[in-house]
Design a protein around this motif. Structure first.
Motif, PDB file in Angstrom:
ATOM      1  N   GLY A   1       0.752  -1.095  -0.038  1.00 44.96           N
ATOM      2  CA  GLY A   1       0.000  -0.049  -0.043  1.00 44.96           C
ATOM      3  C   GLY A   1       0.770   1.176  -0.031  1.00 44.96           C
ATOM      4  N   LEU A   2       0.116   2.116   0.843  1.00 50.01           N
ATOM      5  CA  LEU A   2       0.821   3.650   0.812  1.00 50.01           C
ATOM      6  C   LEU A   2       0.897   3.948   2.017  1.00 50.01           C
ATOM      7  N   ALA A   3       1.764   4.898   2.295  1.00 46.67           N
ATOM      8  CA  ALA A   3       2.137   5.688   3.534  1.00 46.67           C
ATOM      9  C   ALA A   3       2.484   7.050   3.226  1.00 46.67           C
ATOM     10  N   VAL A   4       1.504   8.184   3.704  1.00 46.55           N
ATOM     11  CA  VAL A   4       1.621   9.494   3.256  1.00 46.55           C
ATOM     12  C   VAL A   4       2.005  10.347   4.490  1.00 46.55           C
ATOM     13  N   SER A   5       3.104  11.103   4.354  1.00 48.68           N
ATOM     14  CA  SER A   5       3.330  11.977   5.649  1.00 48.68           C
ATOM     15  C   SER A   5       2.272  13.096   5.807  1.00 48.68           C
ATOM     16  N   VAL A   6       1.422  13.249   6.857  1.00 54.48           N
ATOM     17  CA  VAL A   6       0.416  13.965   6.706  1.00 54.48           C
ATOM     18  C   VAL A   6       0.450  15.131   7.883  1.00 54.48           C
ATOM     19  N   GLY A   7       1.553  14.937   8.871  1.00 57.22           N
ATOM     20  CA  GLY A   7       1.701  15.707  10.018  1.00 57.22           C
ATOM     21  C   GLY A   7       2.462  17.014   9.725  1.00 57.22           C
ATOM     22  N   GLN A   8       2.085  18.162   9.900  1.00 56.52           N
ATOM     23  CA  GLN A   8       2.978  19.243   9.657  1.00 56.52           C
ATOM     24  C   GLN A   8       3.750  19.539  10.945  1.00 56.52           C
ATOM     25  N   ASP A   9       3.174  19.442  12.299  1.00 54.64           N
ATOM     26  CA  ASP A   9       3.860  19.717  13.518  1.00 54.64           C
ATOM     27  C   ASP A   9       4.431  18.304  14.039  1.00 54.64           C
ATOM     28  N   LYS A  10       3.949  17.312  13.923  1.00 56.58           N
ATOM     29  CA  LYS A  10       4.041  16.138  14.525  1.00 56.58           C
ATOM     30  C   LYS A  10       4.158  15.000  13.440  1.00 56.58           C
ATOM     31  N   LEU A  11       5.057  14.221  13.601  1.00 51.19           N
ATOM     32  CA  LEU A  11       5.427  13.019  12.486  1.00 51.19           C
ATOM     33  C   LEU A  11       4.259  12.165  12.707  1.00 51.19           C
ATOM     34  N   MET A  12       3.400  12.088  11.429  1.00 57.58           N
ATOM     35  CA  MET A  12       2.201  11.185  11.423  1.00 57.58           C
ATOM     36  C   MET A  12       1.943  10.683   9.665  1.00 57.58           C
ATOM     37  N   VAL A  13       1.695   9.462   9.775  1.00 53.32           N
ATOM     38  CA  VAL A  13       1.254   9.084   8.455  1.00 53.32           C
ATOM     39  C   VAL A  13      -0.018   8.666   8.008  1.00 53.32           C
ATOM     40  N   ALA A  14      -0.889   8.757   7.018  1.00 47.30           N
ATOM     41  CA  ALA A  14      -1.837   8.259   6.675  1.00 47.30           C
ATOM     42  C   ALA A  14      -1.678   6.755   5.959  1.00 47.30           C
ATOM     43  N   PHE A  15      -2.079   5.949   6.471  1.00 50.02           N
ATOM     44  CA  PHE A  15      -1.650   4.706   6.149  1.00 50.02           C
ATOM     45  C   PHE A  15      -2.638   3.645   5.439  1.00 50.02           C
ATOM     46  N   MET A  16      -2.447   3.417   4.228  1.00 52.59           N
ATOM     47  CA  MET A  16      -3.594   2.742   3.375  1.00 52.59           C
ATOM     48  C   MET A  16      -2.771   1.534   3.000  1.00 52.59           C
ATOM     49  N   VAL A  17      -3.210   0.331   3.446  1.00 55.34           N
ATOM     50  CA  VAL A  17      -2.405  -0.881   3.113  1.00 55.34           C
ATOM     51  C   VAL A  17      -3.464  -2.152   3.214  1.00 55.34           C
ATOM     52  N   ASP A  18      -3.285  -2.993   2.265  1.00 57.18           N
ATOM     53  CA  ASP A  18      -3.780  -4.254   2.505  1.00 57.18           C
ATOM     54  C   ASP A  18      -2.884  -5.474   2.743  1.00 57.18           C
TER      55      ASP A  18
END
Length: 187
Positions: free
Chosen positions: A101-118
């Protein structure tokens, strides 16, 4: 009875018939899926972000962004992943599937990813089945975090639930995350 009133009665009857048909079909669909079941299982996500055969690869990054050890996931970075899932912590333990799948860095102030995985399982009881996650993943919270399970295939058709994650190892060469999964699905 006036024509207007008769038309209103006919419309109400048609609406009632429509609603009853929808409810009947929804009820029938529920039973055709089988009995709802809860399944708990456990595996390890074994990521190699570097080396000869990385399992996670940067495919896009924000313009003019500098990637380095202090900033490995700048806001807007997109990674594609194909990570083995193992039944044990040992690096030589049996591979039971692949997380793709994909991991997208979505946090501007804190390290956070949006995780889309099968997570597709390739052996054992769940061979040929998969679960799908789509969730925020606060990856710096290594002791305990949770992601949402939003679907599945095969034995996990119509799955919903959660996975509790615990980072066991995190180095430049390997990241190992323990998954304890609880899902509701139909048999």
């Amino acid at each position: 009875m006036s024509n207007e009133r008769m038309n209103n009665v006919i419309i109400l009857h048609l609406l009632l018939l429509f609603v009853l048909t929808i409810v009947s079909q929804a009820s029938h669909a529920h039973y055709s899926l089988g009995k709802e079941k809860v399944t708990h299982f456990h595996f390890f996500f074994r990521e190699r972000p570097s080396g000869d055969h990385p399992t996670t690869v940067l495919v896009a990054k924000p313009k003019d962004t500098i990637m380095n050890a202090s900033n490995p996931l700048p806001f807007g970075a997109v990674y594609v992943l194909d990570v083995p899932l193992t039944e044990g912590l040992d690096p030589n333990s049996k591979v039971v599937g692949q997380a793709q799948g994909l991991a997208v860095s979505v946090g501007q102030d804190k390290l956070m990813v949006a995780f889309m995985v099968d997570c597709g399982f390739t052996s054992g009881e769940f061979n040929g089945s998969s679960i799908s996650a789509f969730s925020r993943n606060p990856i710096l919270e290594t002791n305990h975090r949770e992601i949402a399970i939003v679907g599945g295939r095969g034995k996990f058709r119509m799955a919903r639930g959660f996975a509790e994650l615990h980072t066991v190892t995190a180095t430049a060469n390997v990241v190992v995350v323990e998954y304890n999964v609880t899902i509701f699905h139909y048999e």
